[in-house]
Design an enzyme around this catalytic site. Structure first.
Site, PDB file in Angstrom:
ATOM      1  N   GLU A  31     -29.622 -29.723 -43.728  1.00  0.00           N
ATOM      2  CA  GLU A  31     -28.634 -30.379 -44.851  1.00  0.00           C
ATOM      3  C   GLU A  31     -27.432 -29.229 -45.036  1.00  0.00           C
ATOM      4  N   SER A  32     -26.402 -29.814 -44.912  1.00  0.00           N
ATOM      5  CA  SER A  32     -25.203 -29.031 -44.691  1.00  0.00           C
ATOM      6  C   SER A  32     -24.232 -29.255 -45.697  1.00  0.00           C
ATOM      7  N   THR A  81     -24.143 -19.549 -41.292  1.00  0.00           N
ATOM      8  CA  THR A  81     -22.844 -19.905 -41.666  1.00  0.00           C
ATOM      9  C   THR A  81     -21.907 -18.669 -42.367  1.00  0.00           C
ATOM     10  N   ASP A  82     -20.922 -18.627 -42.644  1.00  0.00           N
ATOM     11  CA  ASP A  82     -20.049 -17.632 -43.467  1.00  0.00           C
ATOM     12  C   ASP A  82     -20.350 -17.633 -44.871  1.00  0.00           C
ATOM     13  N   GLU A  83     -20.889 -18.851 -45.308  1.00  0.00           N
ATOM     14  CA  GLU A  83     -21.028 -18.960 -46.871  1.00  0.00           C
ATOM     15  C   GLU A  83     -22.305 -18.080 -47.345  1.00  0.00           C
ATOM     16  N   TYR A 106     -26.986 -24.515 -51.089  1.00  0.00           N
ATOM     17  CA  TYR A 106     -27.117 -24.779 -49.645  1.00  0.00           C
ATOM     18  C   TYR A 106     -26.903 -23.262 -48.967  1.00  0.00           C
ATOM     19  N   GLY A 149     -19.191 -23.688 -59.251  1.00  0.00           N
ATOM     20  CA  GLY A 149     -19.514 -22.663 -58.659  1.00  0.00           C
ATOM     21  C   GLY A 149     -18.774 -22.430 -57.308  1.00  0.00           C
ATOM     22  N   LYS A 156     -16.754 -34.172 -45.533  1.00  0.00           N
ATOM     23  CA  LYS A 156     -16.247 -33.041 -45.529  1.00  0.00           C
ATOM     24  C   LYS A 156     -14.448 -32.812 -45.640  1.00  0.00           C
ATOM     25  N   PHE A 167     -22.951 -33.289 -36.628  1.00  0.00           N
ATOM     26  CA  PHE A 167     -21.521 -33.125 -36.164  1.00  0.00           C
ATOM     27  C   PHE A 167     -21.437 -31.884 -35.228  1.00  0.00           C
ATOM     28  N   PHE A 210     -29.554 -26.324 -35.234  1.00  0.00           N
ATOM     29  CA  PHE A 210     -28.573 -26.606 -36.020  1.00  0.00           C
ATOM     30  C   PHE A 210     -28.997 -27.544 -37.263  1.00  0.00           C
ATOM     31  N   ARG A 215     -15.321 -28.145 -58.021  1.00  0.00           N
ATOM     32  CA  ARG A 215     -16.769 -28.013 -57.646  1.00  0.00           C
ATOM     33  C   ARG A 215     -17.574 -27.176 -58.630  1.00  0.00           C
TER      34      ARG A 215
HETATM   35  P1  NAD Z   1     -24.448 -32.273 -40.219  1.00  0.00           P
HETATM   36  O1  NAD Z   1     -24.870 -32.375 -41.464  1.00  0.00           O
HETATM   37  O2  NAD Z   1     -23.276 -32.798 -39.583  1.00  0.00           O
HETATM   38  O3  NAD Z   1     -25.713 -32.293 -39.272  1.00  0.00           O
HETATM   39  C1  NAD Z   1     -27.195 -31.906 -39.527  1.00  0.00           C
HETATM   40  C2  NAD Z   1     -28.058 -32.675 -38.711  1.00  0.00           C
HETATM   41  O4  NAD Z   1     -29.380 -32.399 -39.041  1.00  0.00           O
HETATM   42  C3  NAD Z   1     -27.990 -34.047 -39.016  1.00  0.00           C
HETATM   43  O5  NAD Z   1     -27.961 -34.749 -37.637  1.00  0.00           O
HETATM   44  C4  NAD Z   1     -29.534 -34.566 -39.430  1.00  0.00           C
HETATM   45  O6  NAD Z   1     -29.985 -35.679 -39.299  1.00  0.00           O
HETATM   46  C5  NAD Z   1     -30.223 -33.106 -38.973  1.00  0.00           C
HETATM   47  N1  NAD Z   1     -31.346 -32.826 -39.953  1.00  0.00           N
HETATM   48  C6  NAD Z   1     -31.221 -32.649 -41.242  1.00  0.00           C
HETATM   49  N2  NAD Z   1     -32.652 -32.338 -41.778  1.00  0.00           N
HETATM   50  C7  NAD Z   1     -33.208 -32.410 -40.615  1.00  0.00           C
HETATM   51  C8  NAD Z   1     -34.753 -32.087 -40.640  1.00  0.00           C
HETATM   52  N3  NAD Z   1     -35.631 -31.641 -41.643  1.00  0.00           N
HETATM   53  N4  NAD Z   1     -35.095 -32.245 -39.223  1.00  0.00           N
HETATM   54  C9  NAD Z   1     -34.434 -32.348 -38.353  1.00  0.00           C
HETATM   55  N5  NAD Z   1     -33.133 -33.039 -38.279  1.00  0.00           N
HETATM   56  C10 NAD Z   1     -32.529 -32.599 -39.501  1.00  0.00           C
HETATM   57  O7  NAD Z   1     -24.157 -30.418 -39.855  1.00  0.00           O
HETATM   58  P2  NAD Z   1     -23.155 -29.914 -39.273  1.00  0.00           P
HETATM   59  O8  NAD Z   1     -21.833 -29.641 -39.792  1.00  0.00           O
HETATM   60  O9  NAD Z   1     -23.321 -30.495 -37.801  1.00  0.00           O
HETATM   61  O10 NAD Z   1     -23.964 -28.480 -39.299  1.00  0.00           O
HETATM   62  C11 NAD Z   1     -24.920 -27.975 -38.350  1.00  0.00           C
HETATM   63  C12 NAD Z   1     -25.317 -26.518 -38.633  1.00  0.00           C
HETATM   64  O11 NAD Z   1     -24.270 -25.915 -38.388  1.00  0.00           O
HETATM   65  C13 NAD Z   1     -25.889 -26.460 -39.842  1.00  0.00           C
HETATM   66  O12 NAD Z   1     -27.060 -25.601 -39.947  1.00  0.00           O
HETATM   67  C14 NAD Z   1     -24.903 -25.784 -40.633  1.00  0.00           C
HETATM   68  O13 NAD Z   1     -25.492 -25.041 -41.967  1.00  0.00           O
HETATM   69  C15 NAD Z   1     -24.167 -24.721 -39.688  1.00  0.00           C
HETATM   70  N6  NAD Z   1     -22.733 -24.655 -40.111  1.00  0.00           N
HETATM   71  C16 NAD Z   1     -21.695 -25.813 -40.269  1.00  0.00           C
HETATM   72  C17 NAD Z   1     -20.585 -25.305 -40.549  1.00  0.00           C
HETATM   73  C18 NAD Z   1     -19.538 -26.621 -40.692  1.00  0.00           C
HETATM   74  O14 NAD Z   1     -18.479 -26.337 -41.017  1.00  0.00           O
HETATM   75  N7  NAD Z   1     -19.955 -27.712 -40.560  1.00  0.00           N
HETATM   76  C19 NAD Z   1     -19.970 -23.961 -40.493  1.00  0.00           C
HETATM   77  C20 NAD Z   1     -20.856 -23.092 -40.089  1.00  0.00           C
HETATM   78  C21 NAD Z   1     -22.191 -23.389 -39.869  1.00  0.00           C
HETATM   79  O1  DAU Z   2     -17.962 -22.290 -44.380  1.00  0.00           O
HETATM   80  C1  DAU Z   2     -18.637 -22.962 -43.486  1.00  0.00           C
HETATM   81  C2  DAU Z   2     -19.361 -24.245 -44.480  1.00  0.00           C
HETATM   82  O2  DAU Z   2     -18.287 -25.077 -44.286  1.00  0.00           O
HETATM   83  C3  DAU Z   2     -20.511 -24.836 -43.676  1.00  0.00           C
HETATM   84  O3  DAU Z   2     -21.562 -23.828 -43.758  1.00  0.00           O
HETATM   85  C4  DAU Z   2     -20.967 -26.129 -44.750  1.00  0.00           C
HETATM   86  O4  DAU Z   2     -22.036 -26.809 -43.787  1.00  0.00           O
HETATM   87  C5  DAU Z   2     -19.647 -27.051 -44.565  1.00  0.00           C
HETATM   88  O5  DAU Z   2     -19.896 -28.292 -45.351  1.00  0.00           O
HETATM   89  C6  DAU Z   2     -18.494 -26.187 -45.029  1.00  0.00           C
HETATM   90  O6  DAU Z   2     -18.647 -26.028 -46.652  1.00  0.00           O
HETATM   91  P1  DAU Z   2     -17.449 -26.207 -47.501  1.00  0.00           P
HETATM   92  O7  DAU Z   2     -18.129 -26.326 -48.832  1.00  0.00           O
HETATM   93  O8  DAU Z   2     -16.428 -25.203 -47.237  1.00  0.00           O
HETATM   94  O9  DAU Z   2     -16.714 -27.447 -46.816  1.00  0.00           O
HETATM   95  P2  DAU Z   2     -15.969 -28.851 -47.569  1.00  0.00           P
HETATM   96  O10 DAU Z   2     -15.596 -29.635 -46.411  1.00  0.00           O
HETATM   97  O11 DAU Z   2     -17.267 -29.484 -48.435  1.00  0.00           O
HETATM   98  O12 DAU Z   2     -14.983 -28.326 -48.428  1.00  0.00           O
HETATM   99  C7  DAU Z   2     -13.884 -27.543 -47.922  1.00  0.00           C
HETATM  100  C8  DAU Z   2     -13.239 -27.104 -49.398  1.00  0.00           C
HETATM  101  O13 DAU Z   2     -12.549 -28.257 -49.582  1.00  0.00           O
HETATM  102  C9  DAU Z   2     -13.900 -26.381 -50.100  1.00  0.00           C
HETATM  103  O14 DAU Z   2     -12.998 -25.432 -50.967  1.00  0.00           O
HETATM  104  C10 DAU Z   2     -14.045 -27.952 -51.254  1.00  0.00           C
HETATM  105  C11 DAU Z   2     -12.545 -28.766 -51.056  1.00  0.00           C
HETATM  106  N1  DAU Z   2     -12.849 -29.853 -51.085  1.00  0.00           N
HETATM  107  C12 DAU Z   2     -13.826 -30.709 -50.472  1.00  0.00           C
HETATM  108  C13 DAU Z   2     -14.227 -31.969 -50.511  1.00  0.00           C
HETATM  109  C14 DAU Z   2     -15.246 -32.559 -49.703  1.00  0.00           C
HETATM  110  C15 DAU Z   2     -11.959 -30.644 -51.915  1.00  0.00           C
HETATM  111  O15 DAU Z   2     -11.056 -30.208 -52.477  1.00  0.00           O
HETATM  112  N2  DAU Z   2     -12.208 -32.071 -51.922  1.00  0.00           N
HETATM  113  C16 DAU Z   2     -13.080 -32.787 -51.365  1.00  0.00           C
HETATM  114  O16 DAU Z   2     -13.361 -33.886 -51.433  1.00  0.00           O
END
Ligand code: NAD
Ligand code: DAU
Length: 342
Positions: free
Chosen positions: A88-89, A129-131, A153, A278, A192, A15, A85, A276
């Site tokens: 596993e996310s 990440t903020d997590e 994670y 925790g 997500k 993404f 980037f 969820r």
């Molecule tokens: P995503 O899950 O959409 O994409 C992850 C990508 O990494 C995928 O294309 C996957 O194929 C690749 N990948 C996974 N394991 C791999 C490996 N061992 N070697 C090579 N490629 C691999 O994730 P995203 O939401 O785009 O997040 C990208 C980065 O940003 C992550 O590091 C995540 O922790 C961080 N992040 C995400 C968010 C969010 O809200 N999505 C917020 C803050 C930080």
């Molecule tokens: O805060 C940054 C993080 O945001 C990133 O580091 C992670 O990669 C990303 O996955 C995301 O984590 P969250 O757990 O916050 O995102 P998610 O979209 O899974 O969930 C957002 C909120 O929504 C959380 O409180 C759980 C809730 N939720 C999520 C799903 C998937 C639901 O209530 N129902 C759902 O089906």
């Protein structure tokens, strides 16, 4: 002729990575990008279909844990910058199966750091990440706040985050770490909150809201995140951490209501389900440090949310196969196991 600025991007088929690669080609007339991605379930080359005939975009199917592949990329392309980037996310998946998270989000970072130390790099950006800070009831975390991750994670991301810092502190590697809040926007795998709920609502399927629906996340538009990362790469100080906040804290139920309203769908689609395990209650970041450096967010939440929802309305051909599983079959045939590097 001088060498084109070369970015080694990992996880660029996901993404945020795919949005960042698009952003780089829009921003710079002259740039070269190597994208190393394992193509897990979350990696989707279709996100970058428009670049497939661009000679300055090189896709390598491979694993960041594989030192040989990573080393070959350094030797062949001599990148200026590495932006990691790859991860596993998804928190829910980490609860069921933490192993891949520990491997990629920690060991994979080690492999990239080692190669960067061996071959040299001008900037190593670790996307954290903020997590990593854990949950906060009141106020916001600054970069000085202690790390208190609470799920596999976020714990493995914290490991990668601090390991990257250690390569700066110990070996002087030019590392910068960014910690962003929850992203939303185009090309987000439909698992997500926002991408799942928009696509479910479009199919008149239920929206599974965890617990009381009042957990709070701070929403950051993915294009603002990409601009923030590039800003930090160009202007940040090595060895530092920068928070990238969205500045739009919302309860999950508010986000859900907004999605239903934008799509004209009924509230009866909401289904409260078990919480969820925790489940962190609230994330909140203080981005003063980045603002002082000169970065400003450009996309207001309401407009960016409307555009995001519209994107999913208009790109059903992108997300429907992902939800049906057709995608895996198709791309496994297109990208066989061998690494396409000679
Ligand atoms: P995503 O899950 O959409 O994409 C992850 C990508 O990494 C995928 O294309 C996957 O194929 C690749 N990948 C996974 N394991 C791999 C490996 N061992 N070697 C090579 N490629 C691999 O994730 P995203 O939401 O785009 O997040 C990208 C980065 O940003 C992550 O590091 C995540 O922790 C961080 N992040 C995400 C968010 C969010 O809200 N999505 C917020 C803050 C930080
Ligand atoms: O805060 C940054 C993080 O945001 C990133 O580091 C992670 O990669 C990303 O996955 C995301 O984590 P969250 O757990 O916050 O995102 P998610 O979209 O899974 O969930 C957002 C909120 O929504 C959380 O409180 C759980 C809730 N939720 C999520 C799903 C998937 C639901 O209530 N129902 C759902 O089906």
């Amino acid at each position: 002729m001088s060498k084109k600025k070369t970015y080694f991007i990992t996880g660029g088929a996901g993404f945020i990575g795919s949005n960042y690669i698009h952003y780089l080609f829009e921003k710079y007339d002259v740039v070269k990008v190597i994208n190393l991605d394992k193509l897990t379930y979350a990696g989707n080359p279709a996100n970058l279909d428009d670049l497939k005939n661009n000679p300055d975009y090189i896709f390598v199917k491979g694993d960041i844990c594989d030192a040989e592949v990573v080393g070959k990329i350094f030797q062949k392309y001599n990148p200026d910058f590495l932006v990691n980037f790859a991860a596993e996310s998804h928190v829910d998946r980490s609860i069921g199966n933490p192993e891949d998270f520990i491997r990629t989000d920690m060991y994979g970072v080690y492999v990239l750091l080692e190669a960067s130390k061996k071959f040299g790099i001008k900037r190593f950006i670790q996307i954290s990440t903020d997590e990593v800070y854990g949950s906060i009831d009141k106020g916001s975390f600054t970069e000085e706040s202690p790390l208190m991750p609470s799920n596999p994670y976020s714990a493995s991301k914290s490991g990668g985050d601090r390991l990257a810092y250690s390569y700066f502190a110990t070996y002087g590697l030019p590392v910068i770490i960014t910690r962003a809040s929850n992203n939303y926007g185009p090309y987000q795998y439909p698992e997500k909150l926002i991408s799942l709920f928009v696509t479910n609502a479009l199919e008149d399927k239920q929206l599974p809201l965890y617990g009381d629906g009042k957990n709070i996340r701070d929403w950051l538009y993915v294009k603002d995140h990409c601009e923030g990362i590039e800003f930090v790469l160009q202007n940040g100080k090595i060895g530092e951490v920068y928070n990238i906040a969205g500045g739009s804290e919302k309860e999950n139920i508010e986000i859900t209501g907004l999605i239903l309203e934008l799509l004209g769908k009924p509230e009866s689609l909401i289904r409260y389900v078990d919480d969820r395990i925790g489940h962190d209650r609230r994330y909140s970041l203080d981005s003063t440090k980045l603002h002082k450096l000169g970065w400003q967010q450009e996309h207001p939440f309401e407009k960016a949310m409307q555009e995001t929802v519209q994107w999913y309305v208009e790109h059903q051909d992108w997300w429907k196969p992902l939800k049906s599983g057709e995608y895996l079959e198709f791309y496994k045939k297109q990208y066989p196991e061998e690494m396409p590097l000679t």
